[in-house]
Write an enzyme that holds these catalytic residues in place. Structure first.
Site, PDB file in Angstrom:
ATOM      1  N   ASP A   1     -30.364   4.203 -37.369  1.00 46.33           N
ATOM      2  CA  ASP A   1     -29.824   5.089 -36.342  1.00 46.33           C
ATOM      3  C   ASP A   1     -30.821   6.206 -36.024  1.00 46.33           C
ATOM      4  O   ASP A   1     -31.282   6.920 -36.924  1.00 46.33           O
ATOM      5  CB  ASP A   1     -28.504   5.690 -36.855  1.00 46.33           C
ATOM      6  CG  ASP A   1     -27.787   6.495 -35.800  1.00 46.33           C
ATOM      7  OD1 ASP A   1     -27.231   5.901 -34.873  1.00 46.33           O
ATOM      8  OD2 ASP A   1     -27.788   7.745 -35.924  1.00 46.33           O
ATOM      9  N   ASN A   2     -31.153   6.327 -34.747  1.00 52.33           N
ATOM     10  CA  ASN A   2     -31.986   7.440 -34.265  1.00 52.33           C
ATOM     11  C   ASN A   2     -33.229   7.694 -35.115  1.00 52.33           C
ATOM     12  O   ASN A   2     -33.470   8.835 -35.556  1.00 52.33           O
ATOM     13  CB  ASN A   2     -31.156   8.724 -34.196  1.00 52.33           C
ATOM     14  CG  ASN A   2     -30.222   8.741 -33.009  1.00 52.33           C
ATOM     15  OD1 ASN A   2     -30.488   8.139 -31.975  1.00 52.33           O
ATOM     16  ND2 ASN A   2     -29.097   9.422 -33.161  1.00 52.33           N
TER      17      ASN A   2
ATOM     18  N   LYS B   1     -14.475  14.903 -36.319  1.00 49.78           N
ATOM     19  CA  LYS B   1     -14.129  14.757 -34.911  1.00 49.78           C
ATOM     20  C   LYS B   1     -12.813  13.999 -34.755  1.00 49.78           C
ATOM     21  O   LYS B   1     -12.489  13.089 -35.539  1.00 49.78           O
ATOM     22  CB  LYS B   1     -15.238  13.999 -34.175  1.00 49.78           C
ATOM     23  CG  LYS B   1     -16.552  14.778 -34.056  1.00 49.78           C
ATOM     24  CD  LYS B   1     -16.399  16.013 -33.187  1.00 49.78           C
ATOM     25  CE  LYS B   1     -17.712  16.720 -32.920  1.00 49.78           C
ATOM     26  NZ  LYS B   1     -18.595  15.988 -32.019  1.00 49.78           N
TER      27      LYS B   1
ATOM     28  N   GLU C   1     -33.053   1.847 -33.562  1.00 51.07           N
ATOM     29  CA  GLU C   1     -32.149   2.254 -32.483  1.00 51.07           C
ATOM     30  C   GLU C   1     -32.664   3.584 -31.936  1.00 51.07           C
ATOM     31  O   GLU C   1     -32.199   4.651 -32.305  1.00 51.07           O
ATOM     32  CB  GLU C   1     -30.706   2.384 -33.005  1.00 51.07           C
ATOM     33  CG  GLU C   1     -29.679   2.640 -31.900  1.00 51.07           C
ATOM     34  CD  GLU C   1     -29.190   4.085 -31.825  1.00 51.07           C
ATOM     35  OE1 GLU C   1     -28.339   4.371 -30.969  1.00 51.07           O
ATOM     36  OE2 GLU C   1     -29.648   4.923 -32.631  1.00 51.07           O
TER      37      GLU C   1
ATOM     38  N   LYS D   1     -15.384   4.620 -32.183  1.00 53.72           N
ATOM     39  CA  LYS D   1     -16.209   5.517 -32.985  1.00 53.72           C
ATOM     40  C   LYS D   1     -15.354   6.618 -33.616  1.00 53.72           C
ATOM     41  O   LYS D   1     -15.748   7.214 -34.624  1.00 53.72           O
ATOM     42  CB  LYS D   1     -17.286   6.173 -32.116  1.00 53.72           C
ATOM     43  CG  LYS D   1     -18.395   5.237 -31.672  1.00 53.72           C
ATOM     44  CD  LYS D   1     -19.609   6.001 -31.179  1.00 53.72           C
ATOM     45  CE  LYS D   1     -19.296   6.909 -30.012  1.00 53.72           C
ATOM     46  NZ  LYS D   1     -20.505   7.638 -29.538  1.00 53.72           N
ATOM     47  N   TYR D   2     -14.185   6.895 -33.012  1.00 51.72           N
ATOM     48  CA  TYR D   2     -13.354   8.005 -33.476  1.00 51.72           C
ATOM     49  C   TYR D   2     -11.927   7.597 -33.842  1.00 51.72           C
ATOM     50  O   TYR D   2     -11.151   8.444 -34.272  1.00 51.72           O
ATOM     51  CB  TYR D   2     -13.296   9.096 -32.395  1.00 51.72           C
ATOM     52  CG  TYR D   2     -14.654   9.518 -31.902  1.00 51.72           C
ATOM     53  CD1 TYR D   2     -15.479  10.323 -32.681  1.00 51.72           C
ATOM     54  CD2 TYR D   2     -15.119   9.097 -30.658  1.00 51.72           C
ATOM     55  CE1 TYR D   2     -16.738  10.700 -32.231  1.00 51.72           C
ATOM     56  CE2 TYR D   2     -16.374   9.478 -30.197  1.00 51.72           C
ATOM     57  CZ  TYR D   2     -17.182  10.271 -30.993  1.00 51.72           C
ATOM     58  OH  TYR D   2     -18.425  10.638 -30.552  1.00 51.72           O
TER      59      TYR D   2
ATOM     60  N   GLN E   1     -28.512  11.060 -42.259  1.00 54.57           N
ATOM     61  CA  GLN E   1     -27.922  12.331 -41.866  1.00 54.57           C
ATOM     62  C   GLN E   1     -26.669  12.516 -42.714  1.00 54.57           C
ATOM     63  O   GLN E   1     -26.224  11.572 -43.381  1.00 54.57           O
ATOM     64  CB  GLN E   1     -27.565  12.313 -40.381  1.00 54.57           C
ATOM     65  CG  GLN E   1     -26.604  11.195 -40.017  1.00 54.57           C
ATOM     66  CD  GLN E   1     -26.644  10.811 -38.555  1.00 54.57           C
ATOM     67  OE1 GLN E   1     -27.678  10.899 -37.910  1.00 54.57           O
ATOM     68  NE2 GLN E   1     -25.514  10.365 -38.027  1.00 54.57           N
TER      69      GLN E   1
ATOM     70  N   ASP F   1     -20.303  17.570 -36.747  1.00 55.48           N
ATOM     71  CA  ASP F   1     -19.953  16.870 -37.982  1.00 55.48           C
ATOM     72  C   ASP F   1     -21.157  16.207 -38.648  1.00 55.48           C
ATOM     73  O   ASP F   1     -21.003  15.461 -39.610  1.00 55.48           O
ATOM     74  CB  ASP F   1     -18.882  15.817 -37.706  1.00 55.48           C
ATOM     75  CG  ASP F   1     -19.275  14.831 -36.612  1.00 55.48           C
ATOM     76  OD1 ASP F   1     -20.183  15.154 -35.819  1.00 55.48           O
ATOM     77  OD2 ASP F   1     -18.679  13.738 -36.550  1.00 55.48           O
TER      78      ASP F   1
END
Length: 701
Positions: A420-421, A289, A449, A562-563, A349, A384
């Site tokens: 995360d998640n 990204k 989270e 984040k990017y 992930q 991504d």
């Protein structure tokens, strides 16, 4: 001396033997077992044991070194007296500790114990109808002489039975002599009934009889209840999140782990306990990204840290631009030297070019066109990121490999993980992996989270997560905050769900912050830090009042790190850092703010003011917080605070010390005037119980 008094003197002369440790295994004798598993003649009922989570399916959570209060509902038919014992033990131990429970009222029995160290424990309650205690209780109420004589002979029988259970020791000899004296006294008409009753109720000898009960008809609660005991930081901590790649001091230069180490003294001076880093692993290049989540990356774009894995490695590797494994170990050591712990982000992930995709294609979902299914949460798409397939035929291999990731970083010195998640992964996997890790390393903390449905969030907490993100970010009105935090501090959730509240995260810039009003940032900070024992901020964005969204109706930050790389002001007095420092000092100094159970909201006749109090477990520390929720205007009102809640007489003056401004207010009665300006929209006040002189505000602590 008359014969009765001589008899009483001779019967009770000498000292009873000292109490001997109870050998539970030797006294638990089971009779025939009917359908429900209890002896058929057993009459005691253990109806409930609290706290309990889903009938014992999941563990209650507590903190090592602190009393664990247990309540049991126990009764029997008729008027006989049950004996009730709390038993507890550490997982794997063959020895059970046993504590007598005391009757409170309404067949509710209480006891507590202290688990000395983190780990897995269990507890249960056993009970039986105690023939000796029932006789003793009944005799206390008898007044008719003939009734007393008959009762004495009944008691002699029970005491002789206790003597036989006592074996050959001093207790046995003393009890046998006591039983004989009662038999003889009951048969001798010259012995006064009151003298005989006094002998029968002799408390020292009664204690000896109690040490040797008949437990042949003992019953136990239907389950051994699990208990997870954790270190204090599991309940009380302040988290600070930062991106390592933005930790440098030169615009455009990629930050490193060494840069993070240079920021630790400032973060420690602000009073934080845990420094949390987003993923530090290699970032995928395929489908990377661009800035502001653009689908196409431009040359030099650094990508999202959550797109984990590239040719340099995966979840056990470090992004080369951040540094080396040696740099990471140095960072862990530097954090410890500054009184901090390092928390790592665990995001199970993969980026499309993660080695797992090449080496274990069976761990992913493949679409009919031959491509892997990327992560989606419509309308959001994460091209991504490839999620794992937890229904894979090789699920055991997947589970084992993912646990090895946690094992790797634990070996590198990390004992706090923000996951995360987790709600998008298998619940069965989390129950297994969290359980295995905490069995091997009881001090490890897991933060879930999971911004998802309440029952899902609670299930993750039941499965073993130490702490959980909450809906605090979206609870902004007085009514919303009151309702939500009341729910968080009520049973059964309070026994397993530990909230960790954040006013912002890299993913969430709530619209309340998007106006950039300092008053909102201040009030949300105070609310987070005083409503909950554990809270965190994503910085430096929060303390520097970062507030621009990526677009209308968006909770994404504009130019989110984040990017992309960001460059921040790291001055000690920048933005809200002085206020944050003071808030964290107050939290550390006041035990009342280090737990959640005592939270009580106070009535105040203004919907723009919210007031609440917390007290320490011993009642010696009381904090009252009042917050102005209006960022534009001063607000005032009358806070209702009943002096009886403070153990203060209705008209006794007491002092409230505002710990933010050092102001002191003399309060009296049950209603108290407050006025708060948006410039500093909160009082955080400590109770000073006694006032010497209202004119000079002198006080006792």
């Amino acid at each position: 001396m008359n014969k009765g008094l001589t008899f009483l003197r001779d019967a009770i002369s000498g000292s009873p033997a000292p109490a001997a440790p109870t050998d539970v295994s030797a006294t638990r004798k089971r009779g025939p077992q009917p359908v429900d598993g209890t002896p058929g003649r057993a009459r005691a009922v253990v109806d409930a044991v609290l706290p309990v989570v889903d009938g014992g399916r999941f563990a209650v959570k507590r903190i090592a070194g602190e009393p664990i209060e247990i309540e049991a509902h126990v009764f029997t038919d008729g008027h006989d007296v049950p004996r009730v014992m709390l038993q507890w033990w550490k997982e794997g131990s063959s020895t059970r500790q046993e504590i007598p429970m005391k009757l409170r009222y309404n067949d509710e029995w209480l006891a507590s114990f202290v688990a000395p160290a983190p780990g897995r424990y269990a507890y249960t309650v056993v009970a039986w109808v105690d023939a000796f205690e029932s006789w003793h209780h009944e005799l206390e109420r008898r007044v008719d002489p003939e009734d007393i004589r008959i009762a004495a002979r009944v008691g002699a029988h029970e005491i002789e039975a206790a003597a036989k259970r006592a074996g050959d020791g001093a207790d046995a000899r003393m009890l046998s002599a006591w039983a004989q004296a009662l038999e003889e006294g009951a048969a001798d008409p010259e012995i006064d009934a009151d003298v005989l009753k006094a002998l029968a109720l002799d408390e020292q000898r009664s204690d000896a009889a109690r040490r040797h009960p008949d437990r042949s008809l003992e019953v136990s609660f239907s389950a051994d209840l699990p208990l997870t005991v954790e270190r204090k930081r599991a309940r009380f901590s302040a988290w600070y999140e930062l991106f390592p790649r933005s930790a440098g001091d030169t615009p455009g230069r990629h930050g490193t782990l060494r840069d993070v180490a240079a920021r630790l003294p400032l973060i420690a001076s602000m009073g934080f306990d845990i420094v949390y880093l987003p993923p530090i692993h290699p970032i995928g290049r395929v489908q990377r990204k661009g800035r502001n989540n653009a689908l196409g990356a431009q040359p030099g774009d650094v990508g999202s840290p959550w797109a984990i894995g590239a040719e340099e490695g995966g979840h056990k590797s470090i992004l080369p631009e951040l540094g080396t494994a040696e740099d990471f170990r140095a960072l862990v050591a530097s954090a410890a030297a500054n009184g901090l712990e390092l928390a790592m982000d665990i995001a199970f992930q993969c980026a499309p070019d993660h080695p797992y995709v090449r080496d274990h294609p069976e761990w992913f979902r493949w679409r009919p066109d031959g491509t892997v299914q990327y992560a989606e949460n419509p309308p959001k798409k994460y091209q991504d990121i490839y999620p794992f397939n937890f229904e894979s035929d090789d699920w055991q291999g997947l589970w084992t490999e993912l646990k090895s990731v946690l094992d790797h970083w634990i070996a590198e010195g990390v004992h706090v993980f923000r996951v995360d998640n987790p709600h998008t992964k298998s619940f069965a996997f989390w129950e297994w992996v969290v359980g295995e890790v905490k069995r091997e390393h009881p001090d490890v903390i897991f933060l879930a989270e999971a911004f998802t449905r309440p029952k899902v969030m609670h299930r993750l907490a039941k499965l073993g997560y130490t702490q959980s993100y909450t809906y605090f970010t979206w609870r902004n009105t007085k009514q919303e905050l009151t309702r939500y935090f009341t729910e968080l501090t009520e049973a059964p959730g309070v026994d397993y769900f530990r909230p960790n509240v954040w006013p912002n995260t890299p993913d969430i810039l709530h619209e309340a912050l998007q106006g950039g009003h300092a008053a909102v940032f201040k009030s949300r900070l105070v609310l987070a830090a005083t409503l909950a024992a554990t809270y965190g901020i994503y910085g430096p964005a929060y303390e520097l009042l970062e507030h621009l969204p990526r677009g209308p109706s968006s909770e994404e930050y504009l130019d989110s790190e984040k990017y992309q790389l960001r460059n921040w002001d790291w001055s000690p007095d920048a933005g809200l850092r002085p206020l944050i420092t003071r808030i964290n000092e107050i939290r550390r100094e006041h035990p009342a703010l280090q737990a959640n159970r005592s939270l009580r909201f106070l009535d105040v006749e203004n919907d723009q003011l919210i007031a609440y109090m917390k007290q320490s477990a011993d009642g010696r520390d009381t904090i009252v917080t009042v917050v102005n929720l209006d960022p534009h205007n001063a607000q005032w009102g009358w806070v209702a605070l009943d002096p009886h809640l403070l153990d203060i007489e209705p008209q006794e003056p007491f002092q409230m010390h505002d710990l933010l401004t050092d102001q002191r207010f003399i309060w009296r009665g049950s209603h108290h005037y407050v006025r708060l300006d948006p410039n500093l929209p909160a009082h955080v006040m400590a109770l000073r119980r006694r006032v010497r002189d209202e004119r000079d505000f002198d006080y006792y602590l």
